[in-house]
Motif scaffolding. Sequence first.
Motif, PDB file in Angstrom:
ATOM      1  N   LEU A 185      -0.206  -4.544  -6.438  1.00  0.00           N
ATOM      2  CA  LEU A 185      -0.089  -3.952  -5.112  1.00  0.00           C
ATOM      3  C   LEU A 185      -1.453  -3.812  -4.433  1.00  0.00           C
ATOM      4  O   LEU A 185      -1.560  -3.925  -3.207  1.00  0.00           O
ATOM      5  N   LEU A 186      -2.481  -3.570  -5.229  1.00  0.00           N
ATOM      6  CA  LEU A 186      -3.829  -3.378  -4.683  1.00  0.00           C
ATOM      7  C   LEU A 186      -4.578  -4.690  -4.493  1.00  0.00           C
ATOM      8  O   LEU A 186      -5.689  -4.685  -3.956  1.00  0.00           O
ATOM      9  N   SER A 187      -3.986  -5.800  -4.912  1.00  0.00           N
ATOM     10  CA  SER A 187      -4.723  -7.064  -4.911  1.00  0.00           C
ATOM     11  C   SER A 187      -5.119  -7.540  -3.519  1.00  0.00           C
ATOM     12  O   SER A 187      -6.030  -8.342  -3.376  1.00  0.00           O
ATOM     13  N   GLY A 188      -4.438  -7.033  -2.485  1.00  0.00           N
ATOM     14  CA  GLY A 188      -4.837  -7.405  -1.135  1.00  0.00           C
ATOM     15  C   GLY A 188      -6.139  -6.763  -0.699  1.00  0.00           C
ATOM     16  O   GLY A 188      -6.772  -7.218   0.256  1.00  0.00           O
ATOM     17  N   LEU A 189      -6.557  -5.720  -1.408  1.00  0.00           N
ATOM     18  CA  LEU A 189      -7.803  -5.024  -1.071  1.00  0.00           C
ATOM     19  C   LEU A 189      -8.906  -5.262  -2.095  1.00  0.00           C
ATOM     20  O   LEU A 189     -10.077  -5.337  -1.732  1.00  0.00           O
ATOM     21  N   ALA A 190      -8.524  -5.320  -3.353  1.00  0.00           N
ATOM     22  CA  ALA A 190      -9.540  -5.391  -4.405  1.00  0.00           C
ATOM     23  C   ALA A 190      -8.954  -6.067  -5.637  1.00  0.00           C
ATOM     24  O   ALA A 190      -7.731  -6.065  -5.841  1.00  0.00           O
TER      25      ALA A 190
ATOM     26  N   MET B  73       0.823  -1.207   0.000  1.00  0.00           N
ATOM     27  CA  MET B  73       0.000   0.000   0.000  1.00  0.00           C
ATOM     28  C   MET B  73       0.859   1.260   0.000  1.00  0.00           C
ATOM     29  O   MET B  73       0.440   2.297  -0.532  1.00  0.00           O
ATOM     30  N   LEU B  74       2.045   1.194   0.568  1.00  0.00           N
ATOM     31  CA  LEU B  74       2.927   2.356   0.555  1.00  0.00           C
ATOM     32  C   LEU B  74       3.369   2.674  -0.867  1.00  0.00           C
ATOM     33  O   LEU B  74       3.326   3.827  -1.304  1.00  0.00           O
ATOM     34  N   GLU B  75       3.788   1.649  -1.602  1.00  0.00           N
ATOM     35  CA  GLU B  75       4.151   1.856  -3.010  1.00  0.00           C
ATOM     36  C   GLU B  75       2.973   2.398  -3.794  1.00  0.00           C
ATOM     37  O   GLU B  75       3.099   3.345  -4.587  1.00  0.00           O
ATOM     38  N   ALA B  76       1.814   1.769  -3.600  1.00  0.00           N
ATOM     39  CA  ALA B  76       0.626   2.194  -4.338  1.00  0.00           C
ATOM     40  C   ALA B  76       0.235   3.621  -3.973  1.00  0.00           C
ATOM     41  O   ALA B  76      -0.243   4.381  -4.828  1.00  0.00           O
ATOM     42  N   ALA B  77       0.434   3.997  -2.722  1.00  0.00           N
ATOM     43  CA  ALA B  77       0.067   5.349  -2.285  1.00  0.00           C
ATOM     44  C   ALA B  77       0.914   6.403  -2.985  1.00  0.00           C
ATOM     45  O   ALA B  77       0.415   7.470  -3.355  1.00  0.00           O
ATOM     46  N   LEU B  78       2.214   6.119  -3.171  1.00  0.00           N
ATOM     47  CA  LEU B  78       3.053   7.075  -3.900  1.00  0.00           C
ATOM     48  C   LEU B  78       2.580   7.199  -5.347  1.00  0.00           C
ATOM     49  O   LEU B  78       2.474   8.314  -5.886  1.00  0.00           O
TER      50      LEU B  78
END
Length: 252
Positions: free
Chosen positions: A99-104, A52-57
Motif C-alpha cells: 500500500l505504501l509503495s506509491g510513496l516509498a 493510503m486510506l487502508e494504510a492510514a487505518l
Amino acid sequence: MTTTPTADRVHRLVASRPSTMPVRSPYAGRSGRGGATIHHTLAEAPVGGHAMLEAALAWQLLRPAERANTGEGAGAAVPRHLPVVETRSEAVAARIARLLSGLAWAIVTPVETGPGRAPAVRVEVPRGLYHLVLRALANAWRDARRQFDPRHPNTEMDAEAAVALWRMGILLSGLGNSHNMIYLHTGTSMVAEVLETAARRLGLAPITDHSQSGPAVTLHHPGEVHWLLTEAEAGGAGTVRTRVSRPTRLLR
C-alpha cells in the motif's frame, strides 16, 4: 432506511441484498481453514485506488509503541529505515508495504520480542521519506474522518473507500466466532465511528459494542457479511454499489 445505489457509477454488478433468510457463508465448513483462507485472500487483494486510506487505518491501530529514532540527536546512530507500523501478521505487513509503495520502498523486518512473546514484524520506510509518509497517512485519515462523519450524513461518499476501510479492518481484527459475522476491535471510539459510518453508508447495519476492552464494530447478518467479503476480496477490480438496507436478523 434505504440507500439509493449510484447506478451511473456501477461498472461491475454485485449482488443486491438477498432475501432476509440466513445466508451460509461460502467460507464456512472448510475444515476450520475458512478464516485463514479469507485472511490470505484479503491480504492479496488488488490495491486499488485507496491504498493510503487502508494504510492510514493500519497506522492508526498498529503504530510502534516507542517513538522512532530519527537519528537527529547528537551522537545518535542514523538508521537507514524507520518503522511505520508493527504487527504479528506477516501477511498484514506485506500488504501495508504494498500500500505504501506509491510513496516509498517499504520493507518488512522482524522484531526482537523476547522469550515467551509472539513474534512480530515491522513495516519500515527509508529514513529520508519517513516524515513524508507520516504526513500522507495523517492526511488520508483526516479525509476519512471527514468523509465518514456521522454528523454530516449528506457528505458525498465513495463506496470503494468504505469497502477499503473494512478490508483492512477485517485483516487487522479478523472474523467473529462464526464465519457469518464480523467483529472488529477498533481500539478507539474515533476508529469505531469511522467504520460504523462507512458500513451504514454502504447500506449495512453495523452495531458498535462498547466494552472494557474497547469499542468493537460488528456485522451480524450473514448476507451482509457475505456481500462485504466479496467486495473486499475484489479489491479495486470494479466499482462498488451500495446495498439496499433491510431489517437485520441476528444469528442465534
